[in-house]
Design a protein around this motif. Structure first.
Motif, PDB file in Angstrom:
ATOM      1  N   PHE A 107       3.144   6.637  14.760  1.00 50.09           N
ATOM      2  CA  PHE A 107       2.629   7.958  14.354  1.00 50.09           C
ATOM      3  C   PHE A 107       3.671   8.875  13.720  1.00 50.09           C
ATOM      4  N   LYS A 108       4.796   8.300  13.288  1.00 48.47           N
ATOM      5  CA  LYS A 108       5.822   9.134  12.638  1.00 48.47           C
ATOM      6  C   LYS A 108       5.482   9.240  11.157  1.00 48.47           C
ATOM      7  N   ARG A 109       5.315  10.487  10.673  1.00 52.99           N
ATOM      8  CA  ARG A 109       5.007  10.709   9.251  1.00 52.99           C
ATOM      9  C   ARG A 109       5.972  11.758   8.717  1.00 52.99           C
ATOM     10  N   LEU A 110       6.235  11.698   7.433  1.00 56.29           N
ATOM     11  CA  LEU A 110       7.156  12.681   6.854  1.00 56.29           C
ATOM     12  C   LEU A 110       6.410  13.721   6.023  1.00 56.29           C
ATOM     13  N   HIS A 111       5.110  13.488   5.861  1.00 53.58           N
ATOM     14  CA  HIS A 111       4.348  14.389   4.973  1.00 53.58           C
ATOM     15  C   HIS A 111       3.041  14.796   5.645  1.00 53.58           C
ATOM     16  N   THR A 112       2.464  15.835   5.089  1.00 48.86           N
ATOM     17  CA  THR A 112       1.170  16.264   5.635  1.00 48.86           C
ATOM     18  C   THR A 112       0.099  15.305   5.152  1.00 48.86           C
TER      19      THR A 112
ATOM     20  N   LYS B 134       9.864  -3.597  -3.451  1.00 48.27           N
ATOM     21  CA  LYS B 134      10.604  -2.511  -4.111  1.00 48.27           C
ATOM     22  C   LYS B 134       9.619  -1.623  -4.879  1.00 48.27           C
ATOM     23  N   ASP B 135       9.834  -0.283  -4.750  1.00 51.33           N
ATOM     24  CA  ASP B 135       8.969   0.621  -5.538  1.00 51.33           C
ATOM     25  C   ASP B 135       9.800   1.665  -6.263  1.00 51.33           C
ATOM     26  N   ASN B 136       9.142   2.438  -7.125  1.00 48.92           N
ATOM     27  CA  ASN B 136       9.832   3.497  -7.870  1.00 48.92           C
ATOM     28  C   ASN B 136       9.321   4.870  -7.410  1.00 48.92           C
ATOM     29  N   GLY B 137       9.025   4.944  -6.066  1.00 45.88           N
ATOM     30  CA  GLY B 137       8.354   6.130  -5.540  1.00 45.88           C
ATOM     31  C   GLY B 137       9.268   7.281  -5.164  1.00 45.88           C
ATOM     32  N   ILE B 138       8.774   8.101  -4.205  1.00 47.13           N
ATOM     33  CA  ILE B 138       9.453   9.363  -3.883  1.00 47.13           C
ATOM     34  C   ILE B 138      10.749   9.156  -3.089  1.00 47.13           C
ATOM     35  N   GLY B 139      10.896   7.988  -2.491  1.00 45.84           N
ATOM     36  CA  GLY B 139      12.109   7.715  -1.726  1.00 45.84           C
ATOM     37  C   GLY B 139      12.085   8.351  -0.339  1.00 45.84           C
ATOM     38  N   ILE B 140      13.044   7.975   0.487  1.00 45.21           N
ATOM     39  CA  ILE B 140      13.104   8.480   1.869  1.00 45.21           C
ATOM     40  C   ILE B 140      14.534   8.950   2.139  1.00 45.21           C
TER      41      ILE B 140
ATOM     42  N   ASN C  45       0.825  -1.208   0.000  1.00 47.99           N
ATOM     43  CA  ASN C  45       0.000   0.000   0.000  1.00 47.99           C
ATOM     44  C   ASN C  45       0.863   1.264   0.000  1.00 47.99           C
ATOM     45  N   ASN C  46       1.871   1.290   0.893  1.00 46.16           N
ATOM     46  CA  ASN C  46       2.781   2.445   0.956  1.00 46.16           C
ATOM     47  C   ASN C  46       3.533   2.623  -0.365  1.00 46.16           C
ATOM     48  N   ALA C  47       3.982   1.474  -0.920  1.00 43.64           N
ATOM     49  CA  ALA C  47       4.750   1.539  -2.170  1.00 43.64           C
ATOM     50  C   ALA C  47       3.931   2.176  -3.284  1.00 43.64           C
ATOM     51  N   MET C  48       2.629   1.931  -3.280  1.00 41.74           N
ATOM     52  CA  MET C  48       1.774   2.535  -4.327  1.00 41.74           C
ATOM     53  C   MET C  48       1.446   3.977  -3.985  1.00 41.74           C
ATOM     54  N   LYS C  49       1.344   4.238  -2.661  1.00 42.17           N
ATOM     55  CA  LYS C  49       0.882   5.556  -2.210  1.00 42.17           C
ATOM     56  C   LYS C  49       1.946   6.645  -2.341  1.00 42.17           C
ATOM     57  N   PHE C  50       3.167   6.334  -1.917  1.00 37.87           N
ATOM     58  CA  PHE C  50       4.187   7.393  -1.876  1.00 37.87           C
ATOM     59  C   PHE C  50       4.893   7.525  -3.226  1.00 37.87           C
ATOM     60  N   GLN C  51       4.155   8.115  -4.166  1.00 35.85           N
ATOM     61  CA  GLN C  51       4.622   8.279  -5.541  1.00 35.85           C
ATOM     62  C   GLN C  51       4.527   9.745  -5.939  1.00 35.85           C
TER      63      GLN C  51
ATOM     64  N   GLU D 228      -2.335  10.672   2.343  1.00 39.29           N
ATOM     65  CA  GLU D 228      -3.243  10.197   3.402  1.00 39.29           C
ATOM     66  C   GLU D 228      -2.526   9.252   4.374  1.00 39.29           C
ATOM     67  N   GLY D 229      -2.950   9.248   5.629  1.00 39.15           N
ATOM     68  CA  GLY D 229      -2.415   8.224   6.539  1.00 39.15           C
ATOM     69  C   GLY D 229      -2.288   8.728   7.956  1.00 39.15           C
ATOM     70  N   THR D 230      -2.092   7.791   8.885  1.00 38.80           N
ATOM     71  CA  THR D 230      -1.980   8.168  10.301  1.00 38.80           C
ATOM     72  C   THR D 230      -0.557   7.974  10.834  1.00 38.80           C
ATOM     73  N   GLY D 231       0.287   7.308  10.063  1.00 41.89           N
ATOM     74  CA  GLY D 231       1.679   7.119  10.513  1.00 41.89           C
ATOM     75  C   GLY D 231       1.857   5.908  11.422  1.00 41.89           C
ATOM     76  N   ILE D 232       0.918   4.961  11.343  1.00 38.58           N
ATOM     77  CA  ILE D 232       1.068   3.785  12.221  1.00 38.58           C
ATOM     78  C   ILE D 232       1.426   2.520  11.442  1.00 38.58           C
ATOM     79  N   GLY D 233       1.275   2.586  10.097  1.00 38.89           N
ATOM     80  CA  GLY D 233       1.470   1.384   9.264  1.00 38.89           C
ATOM     81  C   GLY D 233       2.822   0.720   9.478  1.00 38.89           C
ATOM     82  N   LEU D 234       3.918   1.470   9.421  1.00 40.26           N
ATOM     83  CA  LEU D 234       5.249   0.860   9.557  1.00 40.26           C
ATOM     84  C   LEU D 234       5.519   0.389  10.986  1.00 40.26           C
ATOM     85  N   ALA D 235       4.885   1.078  11.974  1.00 42.24           N
ATOM     86  CA  ALA D 235       5.017   0.615  13.357  1.00 42.24           C
ATOM     87  C   ALA D 235       4.374  -0.767  13.474  1.00 42.24           C
ATOM     88  N   HIS D 236       3.211  -0.932  12.782  1.00 43.39           N
ATOM     89  CA  HIS D 236       2.588  -2.261  12.723  1.00 43.39           C
ATOM     90  C   HIS D 236       3.560  -3.267  12.124  1.00 43.39           C
TER      91      HIS D 236
HETATM   92  P1  ADP Z   1       1.438   6.292   6.799  1.00 44.89           P
HETATM   93  O1  ADP Z   1       1.543   5.464   5.569  1.00 44.89           O
HETATM   94  O2  ADP Z   1       0.118   6.186   7.472  1.00 44.89           O
HETATM   95  O3  ADP Z   1       1.937   7.648   6.668  1.00 44.89           O
HETATM   96  P2  ADP Z   1       3.507   4.566   7.726  1.00 44.89           P
HETATM   97  O4  ADP Z   1       3.913   4.214   9.122  1.00 44.89           O
HETATM   98  O5  ADP Z   1       3.077   3.474   6.864  1.00 44.89           O
HETATM   99  O6  ADP Z   1       2.402   5.683   7.877  1.00 44.89           O
HETATM  100  O7  ADP Z   1       4.713   5.319   7.084  1.00 44.89           O
HETATM  101  C1  ADP Z   1       5.441   6.265   7.798  1.00 44.89           C
HETATM  102  C2  ADP Z   1       6.079   7.238   6.849  1.00 44.89           C
HETATM  103  O8  ADP Z   1       7.122   6.597   6.126  1.00 44.89           O
HETATM  104  C3  ADP Z   1       5.166   7.709   5.764  1.00 44.89           C
HETATM  105  O9  ADP Z   1       4.431   8.812   6.194  1.00 44.89           O
HETATM  106  C4  ADP Z   1       6.127   8.064   4.621  1.00 44.89           C
HETATM  107  O10 ADP Z   1       6.657   9.344   4.825  1.00 44.89           O
HETATM  108  C5  ADP Z   1       7.240   7.073   4.799  1.00 44.89           C
HETATM  109  N1  ADP Z   1       7.083   5.955   3.865  1.00 44.89           N
HETATM  110  C6  ADP Z   1       6.566   4.741   4.139  1.00 44.89           C
HETATM  111  N2  ADP Z   1       6.623   3.937   3.039  1.00 44.89           N
HETATM  112  C7  ADP Z   1       7.208   4.670   2.072  1.00 44.89           C
HETATM  113  C8  ADP Z   1       7.552   4.407   0.710  1.00 44.89           C
HETATM  114  N3  ADP Z   1       7.323   3.215   0.133  1.00 44.89           N
HETATM  115  N4  ADP Z   1       8.152   5.390   0.010  1.00 44.89           N
HETATM  116  C9  ADP Z   1       8.392   6.591   0.578  1.00 44.89           C
HETATM  117  N5  ADP Z   1       8.100   6.897   1.849  1.00 44.89           N
HETATM  118  C10 ADP Z   1       7.489   5.956   2.595  1.00 44.89           C
END
Ligand code: ADP
Length: 500
Positions: A447-452, A429-435, A399-405, A457-465
């Motif tokens: 709850f750590k997020r890098l974007h508004t 692996k994705d071809n998204g915005i990168g970190i 989901n994140n891989a598709m979302k952060f593009q 969209e998102g709450t910042g809990i997915g990766l903690a899960h």
């Molecule tokens: P959410 O997706 O709800 O923001 P996550 O815990 O899943 O929360 O992700 C935390 C943060 O990590 C995201 O807000 C995003 O900034 C960064 N991130 C996660 N997956 C990716 C990805 N595939 N590419 C770029 N940034 C990502």
């Protein structure tokens, strides 16, 4: 039981002692052989040689004397006589004398040799006398001189040479016999010496090997047991203890290892129970928070309904903000509750990841279609784990891989596995915005997020899960990423997963 230092000293000490014993035995036997060889070299062989020389010189001298009487004057005979009587026989006598000096005076060989020397001396004098009598050519004419010489030859010289010959023969016989006996004895000694060397060498090597084997085993075995213990504990088997008997340093290390394992498993239990308490707390808190949130939400809806058109712009906007914040708060609280509930299913099962991913693909099909994602899922293994949690793990990452593009970019997402003996290893692996590198660790915090919310969209809990799920499976997770080029999330699951 001894300590390692003593064991090593005993091992080396035994080997060295055994080798020394072999050397002592060898030198004892070789000394005997040396003594016999020495006797042959110093006494028997020189005696045989000297006796041979006596025989040949005496025979020659006798013949010369005979010829002197029967032949006319010959300078050749006289010269040869002089060489034998003045050089060769005196030299031989001297050698015989030196040899005999080393014999014991009781030895019959001593007296026989001494006799030969004495008679030879006399024979030399007589031969010389005879030559003096027959000195000149004219003397030959005198029959009288010839008669004297002949009788000297017959009565003295011949008898003396005869006696010497007898003595030499007898002695030669004795020495040859002795030579034979001594040589037989020598070869027997050498055979014995060989046998001793081979036998004692073999025994020495066997003893050394045995001692070395036992010493090495007594050191290597405990190390192997400790190694296995460390491996089992590192794999999460905190109840594993090593069993070592004895009192050496390695056994002490085993005791310390077990004490360390005790405190590790106590700490682990403590942390586990604290975690459970915390999860319980989070669950209760988030559960209880939902009630007032529901109240705020329904009252703001009521307000919106009942006072619709009566409120001014600011009032309407405030009401809108209240309901937006409330629904966001509801999402957050729900996520928190989900997080605390993760891992409550206690039993693992065998999961076919290909099948699991089909389900995930199905759940995400709408999003895949909307975003026109090229989702590639490679052949995946069968793993043992918690099925629902693993499904959630793959779903979050895809989901994140598709979302952060970046806008306008068609997402390409690939799921793959890598071979490893201890873990199942996966990559998304994705071809998204990168970190950016400085955020690559932080994003796994709750709850750590890098974007508004507006940007993504998102709450910042997915990766903690995700982090929690891989840890439940004895694994780890990390990301490798480059800004605007894409990211690859790698995670592992332990192949030997321990329940609980
Ligand atoms: P959410 O997706 O709800 O923001 P996550 O815990 O899943 O929360 O992700 C935390 C943060 O990590 C995201 O807000 C995003 O900034 C960064 N991130 C996660 N997956 C990716 C990805 N595939 N590419 C770029 N940034 C990502």
């Amino acid at each position: 039981m001894r300590n390692i230092k003593t064991k090593l000293i005993i091992a080396f000490g035994t080997t060295i002692t055994v080798l020394l014993l072999v050397m002592v035995l060898k030198s004892l036997y070789s000394k005997k052989a040396e003594k016999i060889q020495n006797e042959i070299d110093v006494r028997i062989e020189p005696a045989i040689e000297i006796l041979d020389a006596y025989r040949s010189y005496n025979n020659e001298l006798y013949l010369i004397s005979l010829n002197k009487i029967s032949t006319a004057k010959s300078d050749k005979l006289t010269n040869r006589m002089k060489i034998i009587t003045e050089v060769e026989l005196p030299h031989l006598n001297k050698m015989a004398f030196d040899l005999v000096a080393t014999f014991h005076t009781d030895n019959p060989e001593f007296s026989a040799f001494s006799k030969i020397i004495g008679i030879t001396d006399n024979a030399i004098i007589n031969v010389k006398d005879m030559f003096i009598i027959l000195q000149t050519k004219n003397d030959y004419a005198k029959i009288e001189k010839l008669t004297v010489s002949s009788s000297l030859l017959r009565d003295k010289i011949a008898l003396q040479f005869n006696e010497i010959d007898h003595l030499v023969s007898a002695l030669q016989f004795d020495f040859n016999q002795e030579n034979k006996i001594k040589r037989a004895e020598l070869s027997k000694q050498l055979v014995n010496l060989n046998k001793i060397i081979i036998l004692s060498g073999t025994v020495a090597i066997l003893i050394s090997l045995l001692v070395a084997y036992r010493t090495i085993r007594s050191i290597v075995n405990p190390i192997k047991i400790l190694q296995e213990g460390a491996k089992r504990i590192s794999e999460g088997d905190y109840n594993y203890r090593v069993a070592l008997n004895g009192k050496d340093e390695l056994n002490e290390l085993g005791d310390t290892f077990n004490t360390m394992a005790d405190s590790l498993s106590n700490s682990f239990e403590h942390i586990n129970s604290k975690n459970k308490e915390l999860e319980q707390f989070v669950y209760i808190a988030s559960h209880d928070l939902q009630e007032p949130l529901r109240t705020i939400s329904s009252f703001s809806q009521l307000l919106d309904k009942q006072y619709n058109g009566q409120l001014d712009e600011t009032g309407n906007q405030s009401l809108h903000f209240i309901s937006q914040a409330t629904s966001r708060m509801q999402y957050l609280v729900k996520d928190l509750m989900d997080y605390s509930r993760l891992g409550s299913d206690k039993y693992t099962e065998l999961i076919d990841c290909d099948e699991l991913l089909l389900g995930v693909q199905n759940d995400l099909s709408e999003l895949v279609k909307d975003t026109k994602t090229n989702l590639v899922i490679n052949k995946l293994p069968e793993v043992s784990g918690y099925k629902t949690s693993l499904g959630l793990l793959f779903q979050n990452l895809i989901n994140n891989a598709m979302k952060f593009q970046n806008p306008g970019v068609k997402p390409t997402v690939e799921v793959f596995m890598m071979e490893d003996p201890v873990f199942w290893k996966f990559g998304i692996k994705d071809n998204g915005i990168g970190i950016a590198p400085q955020h690559q660790e932080k994003i796994f915090s709750i709850f750590k997020r890098l974007h508004t919310k507006k940007a993504y969209e998102g709450t910042g809990i997915g990766l903690a899960h995700c982090l929690k799920i891989v840890e439940m499976h004895g694994g780890s997770i990390h990301v490798e990423s480059e800004i605007n080029k894409g990211s690859t999330f790698y995670f592992t699951l332990a192949k030997k997963l321990l329940d609980g």
